[in-house]
Design a protein around this motif. Sequence first.
Motif, PDB file in Angstrom:
ATOM      1  N   PRO A  32    -111.150  21.220 154.232  1.00 26.16           N
ATOM      2  CA  PRO A  32    -111.384  20.086 153.321  1.00 26.16           C
ATOM      3  C   PRO A  32    -110.212  19.852 152.363  1.00 26.16           C
ATOM      4  N   GLU A  33    -109.514  20.916 151.979  1.00 23.11           N
ATOM      5  CA  GLU A  33    -108.372  20.775 151.084  1.00 23.11           C
ATOM      6  C   GLU A  33    -107.242  19.987 151.757  1.00 23.11           C
ATOM      7  N   GLN A  34    -107.000  20.299 153.021  1.00 19.05           N
ATOM      8  CA  GLN A  34    -105.968  19.571 153.761  1.00 19.05           C
ATOM      9  C   GLN A  34    -106.370  18.103 153.916  1.00 19.05           C
ATOM     10  N   PHE A  35    -107.625  17.882 154.226  1.00 21.83           N
ATOM     11  CA  PHE A  35    -108.087  16.523 154.480  1.00 21.83           C
ATOM     12  C   PHE A  35    -108.101  15.675 153.218  1.00 21.83           C
ATOM     13  N   SER A  36    -108.257  16.316 152.058  1.00 25.13           N
ATOM     14  CA  SER A  36    -108.300  15.544 150.812  1.00 25.13           C
ATOM     15  C   SER A  36    -106.940  15.446 150.129  1.00 25.13           C
ATOM     16  N   SER A  37    -105.889  15.869 150.795  1.00 24.46           N
ATOM     17  CA  SER A  37    -104.553  15.745 150.201  1.00 24.46           C
ATOM     18  C   SER A  37    -104.167  14.264 150.103  1.00 24.46           C
ATOM     19  N   PRO A  38    -103.333  13.938 149.119  1.00 24.96           N
ATOM     20  CA  PRO A  38    -102.947  12.527 148.928  1.00 24.96           C
ATOM     21  C   PRO A  38    -102.285  11.901 150.167  1.00 24.96           C
ATOM     22  N   GLN A  39    -101.473  12.657 150.893  1.00 20.33           N
ATOM     23  CA  GLN A  39    -100.804  12.117 152.069  1.00 20.33           C
ATOM     24  C   GLN A  39    -101.809  11.732 153.150  1.00 20.33           C
ATOM     25  N   VAL A  40    -102.814  12.586 153.344  1.00 24.49           N
ATOM     26  CA  VAL A  40    -103.826  12.314 154.361  1.00 24.49           C
ATOM     27  C   VAL A  40    -104.679  11.117 153.940  1.00 24.49           C
ATOM     28  N   CYS A  41    -105.028  11.046 152.658  1.00 25.54           N
ATOM     29  CA  CYS A  41    -105.832   9.914 152.170  1.00 25.54           C
ATOM     30  C   CYS A  41    -105.087   8.592 152.346  1.00 25.54           C
ATOM     31  N   VAL A  42    -103.799   8.569 152.005  1.00 28.18           N
ATOM     32  CA  VAL A  42    -103.002   7.349 152.160  1.00 28.18           C
ATOM     33  C   VAL A  42    -102.914   6.958 153.636  1.00 28.18           C
ATOM     34  N   ALA A  43    -102.685   7.944 154.491  1.00 29.92           N
ATOM     35  CA  ALA A  43    -102.584   7.665 155.930  1.00 29.92           C
ATOM     36  C   ALA A  43    -103.907   7.132 156.476  1.00 29.92           C
ATOM     37  N   LEU A  44    -105.011   7.721 156.060  1.00 32.86           N
ATOM     38  CA  LEU A  44    -106.324   7.290 156.548  1.00 32.86           C
ATOM     39  C   LEU A  44    -106.670   5.885 156.060  1.00 32.86           C
ATOM     40  N   VAL A  45    -106.452   5.619 154.790  1.00 33.69           N
ATOM     41  CA  VAL A  45    -106.747   4.289 154.246  1.00 33.69           C
ATOM     42  C   VAL A  45    -105.863   3.242 154.920  1.00 33.69           C
ATOM     43  N   GLY A  46    -104.580   3.554 155.121  1.00 31.27           N
ATOM     44  CA  GLY A  46    -103.667   2.630 155.801  1.00 31.27           C
ATOM     45  C   GLY A  46    -104.115   2.342 157.217  1.00 31.27           C
ATOM     46  N   ALA A  47    -104.496   3.397 157.934  1.00 25.56           N
ATOM     47  CA  ALA A  47    -104.946   3.211 159.319  1.00 25.56           C
ATOM     48  C   ALA A  47    -106.218   2.368 159.382  1.00 25.56           C
ATOM     49  N   LEU A  48    -107.122   2.581 158.448  1.00 22.09           N
ATOM     50  CA  LEU A  48    -108.360   1.804 158.441  1.00 22.09           C
ATOM     51  C   LEU A  48    -108.094   0.329 158.103  1.00 22.09           C
ATOM     52  N   ARG A  49    -107.150   0.082 157.214  1.00 25.01           N
ATOM     53  CA  ARG A  49    -106.764  -1.319 156.925  1.00 25.01           C
ATOM     54  C   ARG A  49    -106.154  -1.963 158.181  1.00 25.01           C
ATOM     55  N   ASP A  50    -105.316  -1.200 158.862  1.00 20.12           N
ATOM     56  CA  ASP A  50    -104.694  -1.713 160.084  1.00 20.12           C
ATOM     57  C   ASP A  50    -105.763  -2.022 161.125  1.00 20.12           C
ATOM     58  N   LEU A  51    -106.677  -1.108 161.314  1.00 23.35           N
ATOM     59  CA  LEU A  51    -107.731  -1.299 162.321  1.00 23.35           C
ATOM     60  C   LEU A  51    -108.658  -2.449 161.947  1.00 23.35           C
ATOM     61  N   ARG A  52    -108.823  -2.699 160.687  1.00 21.13           N
ATOM     62  CA  ARG A  52    -109.643  -3.843 160.271  1.00 21.13           C
ATOM     63  C   ARG A  52    -108.996  -5.143 160.753  1.00 21.13           C
ATOM     64  N   GLY A  53    -107.672  -5.195 160.763  1.00 22.26           N
ATOM     65  CA  GLY A  53    -106.971  -6.379 161.255  1.00 22.26           C
ATOM     66  C   GLY A  53    -107.102  -6.543 162.751  1.00 22.26           C
ATOM     67  N   ILE A  54    -107.248  -5.425 163.440  1.00 28.64           N
ATOM     68  CA  ILE A  54    -107.363  -5.460 164.895  1.00 28.64           C
ATOM     69  C   ILE A  54    -108.767  -5.872 165.265  1.00 28.64           C
TER      70      ILE A  54
END
Length: 164
Positions: free
Chosen positions: A142-164
Amino acid sequence: KVYVGDQATAVSKIYAVLQERLNLSDHLAVLAVLMNKIIANLKRRSDCLDITEKTLTLLADLAGGYSSGKLLLKLESVHLVLANHTSAEFPFLDVAANSRLRTTFYCTLCKLLFSDDQAGPFKAFMKPFTELMTQLREQSSPEQFSSPQVCVALVGALRDLRGI
């Protein structure tokens, strides 16, 4: 605004001016110049939200028209964008202020992608998302998954997928 399409050269006076001043003789040449400028703006002007937003609006307008969208697919530069659409090629995708524009970018790319009748390019288009999701899945604690880099990557990917 000026219509760009197959029949536009015969009825629009703007093409005479473009031919005279820039030696752009037809609609495909005009679209090639526009697309090259769009790509340059998205690659080099990522720090300016206003330019990025207007550039994506122009791209969406061009891709949204039936004939202009089909004409865009004739350009090699469009196929390069569809094949290389990650933040490594387009740094504006990593700028936090542009986060909402990611959805617009991918929505526009998918308009172009889906107006082509082939299914093969879609798998190639989705490959970067598959790789990113695989990397995110490998975050074991959970610590790795809640790191800022992972959160930014996940939010970015979800925004991208919303466009798709």
